[in-house]
Design an enzyme around this catalytic site. Structure first.
Site: not given
Ligand code: 0O2
Length: 271
Positions: A27, A47, A56, A59, A113, A140, A149, A152-153
């Site tokens: 794209i 992945v 997860k 939890r 959040k 996702e 980004n 968040a990082t």
């Molecule tokens: P990874 O693989 O490290 O990225 P939950 O795990 O319960 O909080 P849920 O409900 O499955 O999340 O979905 P949600 O809220 O959309 O979050 C999915 C992903 O969004 C997370 O993946 C993060 O990548 C990102 N994310 C969500 N909340 C935050 C936050 O407060 N800070 C940051 N930095 N990233 C966030 P995972 O599970 O962390 O895995």
């Protein structure tokens, strides 16, 4: 679960991440080749690691047999945009595609959040072809600006370091940084048109130069060398003038010359 079994479960997700990444990169390419501003700046994918999946499941009390339904981000794609406005554009592009179906969205731009996290998430259904036939799986897609980004990082690394027990003074700094990121995105949006104009001109110039050089290279094959050397010198003069309109004019003239040679070649072949 045996390692081998994990591998076979995750294999289609690996394929999905690769395919989706290629599609979103395409794209970007399509926009740029058509001299259009791309709402997508960068794409990456991953992945989820087995340890992160297991964590997860624990939890959220997810049993093994429901893992693929309930863990929606085994395949994850991250799309980075330059401006907040681009996020909606990308979401509509996804919505209009025939190969992805949106299951749900999480709008952390409207509902920031508690941590300060801002991003737009879509869960999609996507089908990959495997040795056992088509497999419909979930992925996702996180869509956010470069500034979001960045925040968040950093926050993710700090969460990892403090294992969910972040000292209040660090949390406060992060919260201040999250506010600064909101201001930065707004400031950038206010000069969006100017930035986009500048980027479009530079993109157009680079596409024109690419086309012109292609044409000159082709002319070397069909025209005499002295003429091409003259054309090349003229191109360098126009290029140095840094005037997009002059470059466009030169591009059109060169097209006419190239067309003339093509017509001559057809005529000779028919004789
Ligand atoms: P990874 O693989 O490290 O990225 P939950 O795990 O319960 O909080 P849920 O409900 O499955 O999340 O979905 P949600 O809220 O959309 O979050 C999915 C992903 O969004 C997370 O993946 C993060 O990548 C990102 N994310 C969500 N909340 C935050 C936050 O407060 N800070 C940051 N930095 N990233 C966030 P995972 O599970 O962390 O895995």
């Amino acid at each position: 679960m045996e390692i081998q079994l994990w591998r076979s479960i995750l294999c289609p997700y690996e394929l999905a991440v690769k395919e989706l990444t290629v599609k979103f990169e395409h794209i970007i390419k399509e926009h740029r080749e058509n001299d259009l501003y791309s709402p997508i700046e960068q794409v990456s994918g991953r992945v989820k690691s087995v340890s992160s999946i297991l964590e997860k499941m624990q939890r959220k009390h997810i049993p093994m047999e429901r893992m693929e339904e309930e863990i929606e981000d085994i395949a994850g794609i991250r799309i980075i945009c330059q401006f907040e406005e681009d996020i909606d554009t990308v979401a509509s592009i996804i919505q209009n595609r025939s190969d992805m179906t949106i299951k749900s969205e999480k709008n952390y731009l409207k509902h920031i959040k508690q941590s300060g996290y801002r991003s737009y998430h879509l869960i999609i259904y996507y089908t990959v072809d495997t040795l056992n036939g088509p497999k419909k799986l979930q992925a996702e897609i996180q869509i956010r600006t470069m500034a979001m980004n960045f925040w968040a990082t950093i926050e993710h690394s700090l969460q990892y370091k403090y294992k969910g027990d972040m000292p209040p003074h660090v949390a406060e700094r992060l919260s201040n940084a999250a506010d600064a990121i909101i201001s930065l995105d707004h400031e950038m949006s206010s000069v969006r048109n100017e930035i986009m104009d500048a980027q479009n001109s530079s993109l157009m110039q680079s596409n024109l130069v690419k086309d012109i050089l292609n044409n000159i290279e082709n002319l070397y094959r069909v025209s005499n060398e002295r003429e091409v050397v003259k054309i090349q010198a003229e191109f360098l003069r126009v290029f140095r003038a840094k005037d997009l309109q002059q470059l466009e004019r030169f591009h059109r003239q060169l097209d006419i010359i190239a067309e003339g040679y093509r017509a001559q070649a057809v005529y000779h072949n028919l004789k």
